[in-house]
Design a protein around this motif. Structure first.
Motif, PDB file in Angstrom:
ATOM      1  N   LEU A 128       0.854  -1.617  -0.131  1.00 29.30           N
ATOM      2  CA  LEU A 128      -0.258  -0.142   0.494  1.00 29.30           C
ATOM      3  C   LEU A 128       0.632   1.206   0.040  1.00 29.30           C
ATOM      4  N   ARG A 129      -0.073   2.122  -0.719  1.00 31.68           N
ATOM      5  CA  ARG A 129       1.080   3.571  -0.630  1.00 31.68           C
ATOM      6  C   ARG A 129      -0.133   4.470  -1.018  1.00 31.68           C
ATOM      7  N   PHE A 130       0.119   5.778  -0.691  1.00 30.83           N
ATOM      8  CA  PHE A 130      -0.157   6.848  -1.238  1.00 30.83           C
ATOM      9  C   PHE A 130       0.488   7.983  -2.057  1.00 30.83           C
ATOM     10  N   ASP A 131      -0.514   8.361  -2.371  1.00 33.24           N
ATOM     11  CA  ASP A 131      -0.536   8.691  -4.109  1.00 33.24           C
ATOM     12  C   ASP A 131      -1.338   9.638  -4.127  1.00 33.24           C
ATOM     13  N   LYS A 140       4.761   4.930   1.462  1.00 34.71           N
ATOM     14  CA  LYS A 140       4.763   3.516   1.486  1.00 34.71           C
ATOM     15  C   LYS A 140       4.660   3.374   3.301  1.00 34.71           C
ATOM     16  N   LEU A 141       3.077   2.521   2.698  1.00 37.00           N
ATOM     17  CA  LEU A 141       2.637   2.165   4.798  1.00 37.00           C
ATOM     18  C   LEU A 141       3.807   0.715   4.520  1.00 37.00           C
ATOM     19  N   VAL A 142       4.070   0.998   6.043  1.00 37.89           N
ATOM     20  CA  VAL A 142       5.477   0.571   6.576  1.00 37.89           C
ATOM     21  C   VAL A 142       4.995  -0.401   7.811  1.00 37.89           C
ATOM     22  N   SER A 143       5.299  -1.295   8.157  1.00 38.10           N
ATOM     23  CA  SER A 143       4.915  -2.224   9.734  1.00 38.10           C
ATOM     24  C   SER A 143       5.521  -0.824  10.920  1.00 38.10           C
ATOM     25  N   SER A 144       4.938  -1.125  12.396  1.00 34.25           N
ATOM     26  CA  SER A 144       5.747  -0.105  12.835  1.00 34.25           C
ATOM     27  C   SER A 144       6.801  -0.626  13.463  1.00 34.25           C
ATOM     28  N   ASP A 145       7.958  -1.905  13.362  1.00 38.93           N
ATOM     29  CA  ASP A 145       9.089  -2.149  13.278  1.00 38.93           C
ATOM     30  C   ASP A 145       9.949  -1.893  12.580  1.00 38.93           C
ATOM     31  N   PHE A 146       9.466  -0.627  10.691  1.00 39.99           N
ATOM     32  CA  PHE A 146       9.884  -1.059  10.231  1.00 39.99           C
ATOM     33  C   PHE A 146      11.160   0.480  11.233  1.00 39.99           C
ATOM     34  N   SER A 147      12.519   0.057  10.308  1.00 46.84           N
ATOM     35  CA  SER A 147      14.227   0.524  10.580  1.00 46.84           C
ATOM     36  C   SER A 147      14.572   1.066   9.209  1.00 46.84           C
ATOM     37  N   GLY A 148      13.903   1.119   8.378  1.00 48.36           N
ATOM     38  CA  GLY A 148      15.151   1.891   7.115  1.00 48.36           C
ATOM     39  C   GLY A 148      14.481   2.902   7.052  1.00 48.36           C
TER      40      GLY A 148
END
Length: 115
Positions: free
Chosen positions: A61-64, A107-115
């Motif tokens: 998922l991504r915002f556009d 882009k929607l990312v998980s809550s533990d995203f670290s990048g």
């Protein structure tokens, strides 16, 4: 099952972009895609779970332009808005809360995203 087996087949919706229209999909393809993803959207208890479920199917998922869109990971084609599938952002946010969004990519990312 290998990751490749989870990838969508090369169909019309994997080869052309959404552009300024809501979706490039014909009605039959849209119905099939909605059916294919219905449990993922309906059963997800969190954004992390929804992101994971879609990732297993080669999607994200991504915002556009302020709309939440479904994107094919393999081709980077924006398939359609989530609203087109019956799961608009307002509805999802009401159920799942506020998502984590990567600032550079939207882009929607998980809550533990670290990048």
């Amino acid at each position: 099952m290998s990751e490749q087996q989870h990838r969508p087949a090369q169909l019309v919706w994997t080869e052309s972009g959404r552009q300024s229209r809501e979706s490039q999909m014909d009605t039959e393809t849209a119905v099939n895609l909605r059916y294919y993803l219905a449990e993922d959207f309906a059963d997800a208890k969190s954004w992390d779970e929804l992101i994971s479920r879609l990732q297993e199917k080669g999607l994200h998922l991504r915002f556009d332009e302020n709309r939440l869109v479904l994107v094919n990971d393999q081709t980077s084609v924006h398939l359609c808005t989530c609203s087109y599938l019956g799961y608009g952002f307002a509805k999802l946010a009401g159920i799942l809360g506020k998502p984590h969004v990567h600032a550079d990519s939207n882009k929607l990312v998980s809550s533990d995203f670290s990048g």
